[in-house]
Design a protein around this motif. Structure first.
Motif, PDB file in Angstrom:
ATOM      1  N   GLY A  99       0.796  -1.208   0.000  1.00 45.21           N
ATOM      2  CA  GLY A  99       0.000   0.000   0.000  1.00 45.21           C
ATOM      3  C   GLY A  99       0.832   1.263   0.000  1.00 45.21           C
ATOM      4  N   ARG A 100       1.947   1.273   0.703  1.00 45.26           N
ATOM      5  CA  ARG A 100       2.779   2.475   0.794  1.00 45.26           C
ATOM      6  C   ARG A 100       3.424   2.843  -0.540  1.00 45.26           C
ATOM      7  N   ASN A 101       3.469   1.875  -1.489  1.00 47.02           N
ATOM      8  CA  ASN A 101       4.160   2.103  -2.753  1.00 47.02           C
ATOM      9  C   ASN A 101       3.233   2.434  -3.917  1.00 47.02           C
ATOM     10  N   LEU A 102       1.949   2.582  -3.658  1.00 48.64           N
ATOM     11  CA  LEU A 102       1.001   2.842  -4.745  1.00 48.64           C
ATOM     12  C   LEU A 102       1.368   4.094  -5.544  1.00 48.64           C
ATOM     13  N   GLU A 103       1.849   5.125  -4.845  1.00 47.64           N
ATOM     14  CA  GLU A 103       2.173   6.379  -5.519  1.00 47.64           C
ATOM     15  C   GLU A 103       3.384   6.253  -6.447  1.00 47.64           C
ATOM     16  N   GLN A 104       4.184   5.203  -6.287  1.00 46.96           N
ATOM     17  CA  GLN A 104       5.389   5.045  -7.106  1.00 46.96           C
ATOM     18  C   GLN A 104       5.099   4.422  -8.472  1.00 46.96           C
ATOM     19  N   LEU A 135      -3.162   5.442  -8.306  1.00 45.49           N
ATOM     20  CA  LEU A 135      -3.323   4.212  -9.082  1.00 45.49           C
ATOM     21  C   LEU A 135      -4.535   4.301 -10.003  1.00 45.49           C
ATOM     22  N   ALA A 136      -5.629   4.843  -9.481  1.00 43.48           N
ATOM     23  CA  ALA A 136      -6.831   4.979 -10.309  1.00 43.48           C
ATOM     24  C   ALA A 136      -6.558   5.840 -11.529  1.00 43.48           C
ATOM     25  N   HIS A 137      -5.788   6.927 -11.339  1.00 38.89           N
ATOM     26  CA  HIS A 137      -5.455   7.802 -12.466  1.00 38.89           C
ATOM     27  C   HIS A 137      -4.545   7.095 -13.460  1.00 38.89           C
ATOM     28  N   GLY A 160     -11.050   9.164  -1.388  1.00 40.76           N
ATOM     29  CA  GLY A 160     -11.828  10.306  -0.910  1.00 40.76           C
ATOM     30  C   GLY A 160     -12.332  10.101   0.504  1.00 40.76           C
ATOM     31  N   PRO A 161     -13.111  11.034   1.022  1.00 40.95           N
ATOM     32  CA  PRO A 161     -13.572  10.990   2.421  1.00 40.95           C
ATOM     33  C   PRO A 161     -14.349   9.729   2.778  1.00 40.95           C
ATOM     34  N   THR A 162     -15.038   9.131   1.821  1.00 44.65           N
ATOM     35  CA  THR A 162     -15.779   7.899   2.089  1.00 44.65           C
ATOM     36  C   THR A 162     -15.116   6.688   1.429  1.00 44.65           C
ATOM     37  N   GLY A 163     -13.861   6.841   1.050  1.00 46.18           N
ATOM     38  CA  GLY A 163     -13.143   5.770   0.370  1.00 46.18           C
ATOM     39  C   GLY A 163     -12.477   4.789   1.312  1.00 46.18           C
ATOM     40  N   ALA A 164     -11.709   3.880   0.723  1.00 41.37           N
ATOM     41  CA  ALA A 164     -11.124   2.761   1.457  1.00 41.37           C
ATOM     42  C   ALA A 164     -10.236   3.206   2.614  1.00 41.37           C
ATOM     43  N   ALA A 165      -9.340   4.150   2.362  1.00 43.19           N
ATOM     44  CA  ALA A 165      -8.360   4.525   3.379  1.00 43.19           C
ATOM     45  C   ALA A 165      -8.995   5.284   4.543  1.00 43.19           C
ATOM     46  N   ASP A 207      -4.649   7.080   0.865  1.00 41.32           N
ATOM     47  CA  ASP A 207      -5.683   7.639   0.003  1.00 41.32           C
ATOM     48  C   ASP A 207      -5.064   8.236  -1.257  1.00 41.32           C
ATOM     49  N   GLN A 208      -3.950   8.929  -1.094  1.00 41.61           N
ATOM     50  CA  GLN A 208      -3.282   9.510  -2.259  1.00 41.61           C
ATOM     51  C   GLN A 208      -2.776   8.415  -3.188  1.00 41.61           C
TER      52      GLN A 208
END
Length: 375
Positions: free
Chosen positions: A165-170, A226-228, A197-202, A220-221
């Motif tokens: 999870g910590r590496n999603l932004e990479q 990843l979605a983008h 987002g506010p009601t999302g998984a994280a 969350d970021q």
């Protein structure tokens, strides 16, 4: 008289199969000639895979896998008797149940072990998968699972990204496996949260998995990133699909990596056990679970069973340990009646240890009441 038994487990005391056995004994005492069809049920959460394996006459398989922190464990799943359908719960390899509270950390947790279970099932020739995603310890959007199935995740230098999870932004690029999955997948999913987002998984589920406020923001970021990347590279928009945020984003991961369909857990179980097919000619449905309260109205098992039975004009009676639902709530559920199996004040230990006999006795009482004019 045909009676269809369709109870959930009584958590902490009886499995759904044991509830069926106790109900059967009570029916036989009151109505020895009754035709009884027993369908142990589940709501899509813990125990669903085992219930569905039993319902299809399948076998329970135990294999080596990795837990959320990549430690070797033994994990189990089921395969139907025709060897075509696998029943897997992600909690077996990637769940909170495997971790001590002081080691929870969704930044470092992975769904890789769940992917290993899926890969093992594929190697045995299954063509269909029913995947339960409750009880996750992870927030990796399923990239760990995908990595086990052959997906690669590369950073902006073309180097592999470890699927945590910590590496999603990479992640700058997703590389599909050479061979596509020959597998149809249904995911039992009872939440409707978006991916981020506010009601999302994280934000909604991260804290109960050990995430601090800073961790939640980072996760969350990562999910957003990843979605983008998936939308830019593949033209698939996962962000706002209801259920995408389930199990730390594994809902979205299943949609994208497995081409899965997300369905209510109760509906998956009812379809797999062929509940509706057994309703014609049925005179009574007996269901139940440990506690019936206002949460039972929110799409859980008893609600699903009662509403389906109502379509066939079959009365549904529920047994439970604790009965808190009000009369109007029972009516809204579609229940004809509900009864607590507890007949006197007792400690929790006494209630749990005596549950089998209590279910049998209450079932007998219900059948005697219904059968009072035929003696």
């Amino acid at each position: 008289m045909k009676i269809l038994l369709a109870p959930d487990k009584f958590k902490g005391s009886l499995t759904a199969r044991q509830v069926c056995d106790a109900m059967t004994e009570g029916i036989r005492l009151a109505h020895p000639d009754a035709e009884i069809v027993a369908l142990p049920m589940a709501d899509g959460g813990e125990g669903t895979a085992e219930v569905l394996t039993q319902a299809t006459g399948g076998q329970w398989i135990t294999v080596s896998a990795l837990d959320p922190f990549d430690r070797p464990i033994q994990a189990s799943y089921g395969i139907s008797s025709d060897q075509q359908t696998a029943f897997i719960e992600m909690s077996q390899a990637s769940g909170l149940r495997l971790l001590h509270r002081n080691e929870l950390n969704p930044l470092k947790a992975s769904t890789f072990g769940t992917g290993q279970l899926i890969l093992d099932a594929i190697s045995r020739g299954v063509t269909h998968l029913v995947l339960g995603i409750g009880g996750s310890a992870t927030n990796d959007a399923g990239i760990g699972m995908a990595a086990a199935l052959g997906w690669q995740f590369l950073d902006d230098q073309g180097e592999p990204v470890t699927p945590y999870g910590r590496n999603l932004e990479q992640i700058a690029q997703l590389v599909p496996p050479v061979l596509p999955l020959n597998l149809s997948v249904e995911v039992a999913c009872d939440v409707t949260n978006p991916l981020f987002g506010p009601t999302g998984a994280a934000y909604v589920y991260g804290p109960q998995k050990g995430a601090s406020a800073d961790d939640v923001a980072k996760l969350d970021q990562g999910l957003r990133h990843l979605a983008h990347r998936i939308q830019d590279q593949f033209g698939v928009d996962l962000a706002d699909i209801p259920g995408a945020g389930a199990a730390g984003g594994l809902g979205a991961g299943a949609l994208f990596f497995l081409k899965a369909t997300l369905k209510e857990g109760v509906k998956v179980v009812m379809e797999q056990t062929r509940f509706a097919e057994n309703l014609p000619g049925t005179d009574l449905v007996l269901t139940g679970e440990g506690k019936i309260d206002n949460q039972t109205l929110q799409g859980k098992l008893i609600n699903g069973i009662a509403q389906e039975a109502k379509k066939f004009a079959v009365p549904t009676v529920a047994l439970c340990g604790t009965l808190e639902a009000k009369p109007q709530e029972l009516k809204a559920l579609g229940l004809t009646a509900a009864f607590s199996v507890l007949t006197h004040p007792q400690s929790l230990d006494e209630a749990l240890s005596g549950a089998y006999d209590a279910v049998r006795q209450t079932t007998f009482n219900v059948l005697r009441l219904l059968n009072r004019n035929t003696d």
